[in-house]
Each structure stands twice: as C-alpha cells, then as structure tokens.
Motif scaffolding. Structure first.
Motif, PDB file in Angstrom:
ATOM      1  N   LEU A  21     105.578 -13.359  36.371  1.00 49.78           N
ATOM      2  CA  LEU A  21     105.107 -14.736  36.264  1.00 49.78           C
ATOM      3  C   LEU A  21     103.731 -14.780  35.599  1.00 49.78           C
ATOM      4  CD1 LEU A  21     105.849 -17.653  36.904  1.00 49.78           C
ATOM      5  CD2 LEU A  21     104.823 -17.336  39.172  1.00 49.78           C
ATOM      6  N   SER A  22     102.875 -13.835  35.909  1.00 53.43           N
ATOM      7  CA  SER A  22     101.552 -13.782  35.279  1.00 53.43           C
ATOM      8  C   SER A  22     101.681 -13.629  33.758  1.00 53.43           C
ATOM      9  CB  SER A  22     100.737 -12.618  35.852  1.00 53.43           C
ATOM     10  OG  SER A  22     100.465 -12.821  37.221  1.00 53.43           O
ATOM     11  N   ALA A  23     102.531 -12.725  33.321  1.00 52.62           N
ATOM     12  CA  ALA A  23     102.740 -12.515  31.888  1.00 52.62           C
ATOM     13  C   ALA A  23     103.383 -13.742  31.245  1.00 52.62           C
ATOM     14  CB  ALA A  23     103.595 -11.277  31.650  1.00 52.62           C
ATOM     15  N   LEU A  24     104.227 -14.452  31.983  1.00 53.35           N
ATOM     16  CA  LEU A  24     104.852 -15.666  31.455  1.00 53.35           C
ATOM     17  C   LEU A  24     103.796 -16.739  31.189  1.00 53.35           C
ATOM     18  CD1 LEU A  24     107.615 -17.024  30.799  1.00 53.35           C
ATOM     19  CD2 LEU A  24     107.427 -18.081  33.049  1.00 53.35           C
ATOM     20  N   PHE A  25     102.874 -16.944  32.126  1.00 52.24           N
ATOM     21  CA  PHE A  25     101.807 -17.919  31.911  1.00 52.24           C
ATOM     22  C   PHE A  25     101.019 -17.562  30.654  1.00 52.24           C
ATOM     23  CE2 PHE A  25     100.816 -20.776  35.691  1.00 52.24           C
ATOM     24  CZ  PHE A  25     102.091 -20.713  36.210  1.00 52.24           C
ATOM     25  N   ALA A  26     100.699 -16.283  30.470  1.00 48.93           N
ATOM     26  CA  ALA A  26      99.963 -15.849  29.289  1.00 48.93           C
ATOM     27  C   ALA A  26     100.784 -16.087  28.013  1.00 48.93           C
ATOM     28  CB  ALA A  26      99.574 -14.379  29.411  1.00 48.93           C
ATOM     29  N   ALA A  27     102.076 -15.841  28.072  1.00 54.60           N
ATOM     30  CA  ALA A  27     102.935 -16.035  26.901  1.00 54.60           C
ATOM     31  C   ALA A  27     103.009 -17.510  26.509  1.00 54.60           C
ATOM     32  CB  ALA A  27     104.336 -15.483  27.170  1.00 54.60           C
TER      33      ALA A  27
END
Length: 150
Positions: A21-27
């Motif tokens: 989820l953290s990487a999704l927000f960044a993406a």
C-alpha cells in the motif's frame, strides 16, 4: 510499482499497481507528477515532508493527493520522486512500524522532491476527485485508479 496515465473525458486518470500500500500511494503520486508535465529534471529541488491522517484508505489517498496539489500551489513547486509510508490503525501487515495503538486513523508519512515550477512546463491539475476512485487489495498486491480534474 507502476502507474499509467489514462484518458478520461476532459480529465486525466492514473491507474497504478504495487506490491504494498505504501508503494501504491507513491506510484499514484508519481502518476500525478507525470500528469502535470512531460518531463521532470533529474536534479534540483529540496525534499519536503507531509503527514496526513484519515478514517479510511480511500480518504487517506484522496487527502494525500489533495495535499500534494496544495503544496504545489503554495510552494510553487512540482512534487516529484515520492516516498510514502502508510500505516493503518493499530499497525501494519506490510512490515512498517506499528502506529500509535490509540490512533483510530490511517496515516501516511511521505516526502517528495520540490521541483521549482519555473523549471518545468507544468499543466495545472485542479483537483483530485472521488469520481471512479478505486483502491483495493488484489491477489498480487494493490491497485488504484484515481481521476484528476484538469
């Protein structure tokens, strides 16, 4: 993590996937940057941090992206090169450090590189919308679809 820009009538949409989820927000934030200009200088601009809280994942993503647009307008910078840490109430199953056990909210702690707007040919993104917003866990990770008003 990946993102793609999608045409959406008079608006622009970002479709993103990531393993966390953290990487999704960044993406999704990287997609917002890409929707704002054709290319971002590789250097220049100091990092700044933001912290947002909300009662749910979708609201947190909305508030985070809205904050990035606000930072652009106030600082006159294009937020780029996003790093995020998302923590749900009571902790996280993605390996991030646990949140305050008493916190009833989702938290995103993030940073971005502040590229001066005069260094890029930026298109104005007016706002993030809830229109057609999707944020869900899938078998292979996380998926988001977010529409921006241009």
């Amino acid at each position: 993590m990946t993102y793609e820009l999608r045409d959406h009538t008079a608006d622009v949409a970002v479709e993103a996937t990531a393993s966390t989820l953290s990487a999704l927000f960044a993406a999704v934030a990287d997609g917002l940057t890409a929707a704002s200009c054709e290319s971002v200088p590789a250097e220049g601009g100091e990092r700044f941090t933001v912290r947002e809280t909300a009662e749910g994942r979708e609201a947190l993503l909305f508030d985070y992206l809205d904050r990035l647009i606000y930072e652009r307008d106030v600082r006159l910078v294009l937020p780029a090169d996003h790093e995020c840490r998302v923590v749900p109430p009571g902790g996280n199953d993605e390996g991030d450090a646990p949140a305050d056990a008493d916190a009833p909210e989702w938290i995103v702690e993030a940073s971005a590189r502040a590229v001066p707007l005069d260094a890029v040919a930026a298109r104005e993104i007016k706002a993030v919308t809830y229109s057609e917003m999707t944020l869900e866990r899938r078998d292979d990770g996380w998926y988001a679809y977010v529409v921006f008003d241009v």
